[in-house]
Scaffold this motif. Structure first.
Motif, PDB file in Angstrom:
ATOM      1  N   THR A  19      11.194 -35.691  41.321  1.00 34.60           N
ATOM      2  CA  THR A  19      12.337 -34.800  41.326  1.00 34.60           C
ATOM      3  C   THR A  19      13.649 -35.509  41.040  1.00 34.60           C
ATOM      4  OG1 THR A  19      12.608 -35.113  43.701  1.00 34.60           O
ATOM      5  CG2 THR A  19      11.235 -33.278  43.002  1.00 34.60           C
ATOM      6  N   ILE A 201       5.894 -27.663  39.257  1.00 33.59           N
ATOM      7  CA  ILE A 201       7.221 -28.240  39.046  1.00 33.59           C
ATOM      8  C   ILE A 201       7.155 -29.762  39.058  1.00 33.59           C
ATOM      9  CG2 ILE A 201       9.515 -28.493  40.068  1.00 33.59           C
ATOM     10  CD1 ILE A 201       9.248 -25.604  41.065  1.00 33.59           C
ATOM     11  N   ALA A 205       7.547 -32.140  35.539  1.00 32.57           N
ATOM     12  CA  ALA A 205       8.566 -33.181  35.405  1.00 32.57           C
ATOM     13  C   ALA A 205       7.932 -34.522  35.036  1.00 32.57           C
ATOM     14  CB  ALA A 205       9.347 -33.298  36.717  1.00 32.57           C
ATOM     15  N   LEU A 268      13.496 -29.469  32.831  1.00 35.11           N
ATOM     16  CA  LEU A 268      13.171 -30.457  33.853  1.00 35.11           C
ATOM     17  C   LEU A 268      13.466 -31.879  33.406  1.00 35.11           C
ATOM     18  CD1 LEU A 268       9.936 -28.925  35.369  1.00 35.11           C
ATOM     19  CD2 LEU A 268      11.974 -29.599  36.639  1.00 35.11           C
ATOM     20  N   ALA A 273      14.514 -31.617  39.905  1.00 36.02           N
ATOM     21  CA  ALA A 273      13.587 -30.558  40.290  1.00 36.02           C
ATOM     22  C   ALA A 273      14.080 -29.736  41.481  1.00 36.02           C
ATOM     23  CB  ALA A 273      12.202 -31.142  40.575  1.00 36.02           C
ATOM     24  N   PHE A 276      16.186 -27.131  39.940  1.00 33.04           N
ATOM     25  CA  PHE A 276      15.273 -26.248  39.210  1.00 33.04           C
ATOM     26  C   PHE A 276      14.555 -25.306  40.171  1.00 33.04           C
ATOM     27  CE2 PHE A 276      11.014 -25.300  37.672  1.00 33.04           C
ATOM     28  CZ  PHE A 276      11.233 -24.884  36.370  1.00 33.04           C
TER      29      PHE A 276
END
Length: 327
Positions: A19, A201, A205, A268, A273, A276
């Motif tokens: 992230t 997610i 990424a 991304l 993240a 996002f």
């Protein structure tokens, strides 16, 4: 699509590494020049527009999928969607399969499993409960991810506001339908889809950092299609080959997979993240709108208030991201 930046192997823990912001040339130039504020604004709004466009596409694609479920069943629609999307992406991207490490292929495999699980569970859910409540429950996965992995208090606060809107939107579906009156299995499928969405997610990424262009996405989509194929064939059989069903399945694939996943993969690479994930709180609002326009599902005043809350939370997350880039 921009190629992965030099931050392909961050030294942080796996959750945080997935992230962490991926510093792009646009971000670097924003702070290096005298016009850093303007560059930060443009670079911040770009990925936000990608995420919102992806959300609109995927939810209207889901509404179309609900309409064709009587033809092929939930598993059949998932198979059509993922198989068609995989074929389109493989033809467009023509990804290379050599020169990657075991870790790269492991990331693609995990990304494909997450996509297959997210789609399969979600379509089983909307086969049993209305689209709005299904997406409302599903979005709890990304919201939980944003709270767990965020290292900034502001993200926790925006996630809390978005969660308040999500809870209010649980009344969507006409006549004050709440979670307590939903089909329990449908609600469970939606929550499971949310968990897989959080995994999506993270691995989206990671895939974006390891593979150029949309190559990783195309390969992961192929993995997801292979996983879903036996389930779709067992439920729908030869109904999957009816020309009109195939055509509608292709439309669902483009709206719900090819376009949104590509846009999200781009986004991304240019935003953390957690941000996002908070923007994903817009999905219930978009789903409610799609349900109203396509499926004639009514919206109440409570729905409108909930939508206002999730939009406010998303705007707050956007402003935080832009300020961080401009600093």
């Amino acid at each position: 699509m921009p190629a992965p930046s030099s931050s392909s192997s961050p030294a942080a823990s796996p959750a945080v590494a997935a992230t962490a912001p991926d510093p792009s040339p646009a971000q670097g130039s924003g702070s290096a020049s005298g016009s850093g504020s303007g560059s930060g604004l443009r670079s911040g709004l770009g990925p936000v527009a990608l995420v919102i466009s992806a959300g609109i596409s995927v939810q209207f694609g889901a509404a179309l999928a609900v309409m064709i479920m009587p033809r092929a069943g939930a598993a059949g629609v998932v198979t059509l969607r993922l198989a068609a999307a995989a074929i389109v992406l493989l033809l467009l991207c023509r990804p290379k399969v050599r020169g990657y490490s075991r870790a790269d292929w492991g990331t693609v495999l995990a990304f494909g499993v997450a996509m297959a699980g997210m789609n399969g569970l979600f379509y089983q859910s909307i086969d049993r409960i209305p689209l709005g409540p299904a997406v409302t429950l599903e979005v709890l996965g990304p919201l939980a991810l944003s709270v767990v992995v965020s290292r900034r208090l502001v993200n926790v606060l925006w996630a809390g506001l978005a969660l308040g809107g999500v809870v209010l939107l649980s009344g969507h579906g006409g006549g004050g339908l709440g979670f307590g009156s939903l089909d329990p299995l449908g609600a469970a499928f939606a929550l499971g889809a949310g968990a897989m969405w959080a995994a999506y997610i993270v691995f989206s990424a990671r895939t974006g950092r390891r593979f150029p262009q949309a190559d990783g996405l195309a390969l992961a989509m192929a993995v997801a299609a292979v996983i879903s194929l036996p389930l779709g064939i067992s439920e729908a059989g030869s109904d999957l080959l009816v020309p009109s069903t195939l055509a509608l399945g292709l439309g669902v694939a483009v709206l719900s997979s090819v376009l949104p996943y590509t846009l999200e993969l781009l986004a991304l690479r240019r935003m953390p993240a957690p941000t996002f994930a908070i923007l994903m709180s817009l999905e219930p609002a978009i789903a409610a709108t799609a349900g109203f326009l396509v499926l004639n599902q009514a919206m109440s005043a409570l729905d409108a208030l909930a939508i206002a809350l999730v939009i406010a939370a998303s705007m707050g997350a956007v402003r935080s991201q832009i300020r961080k880039k401009a600093a």
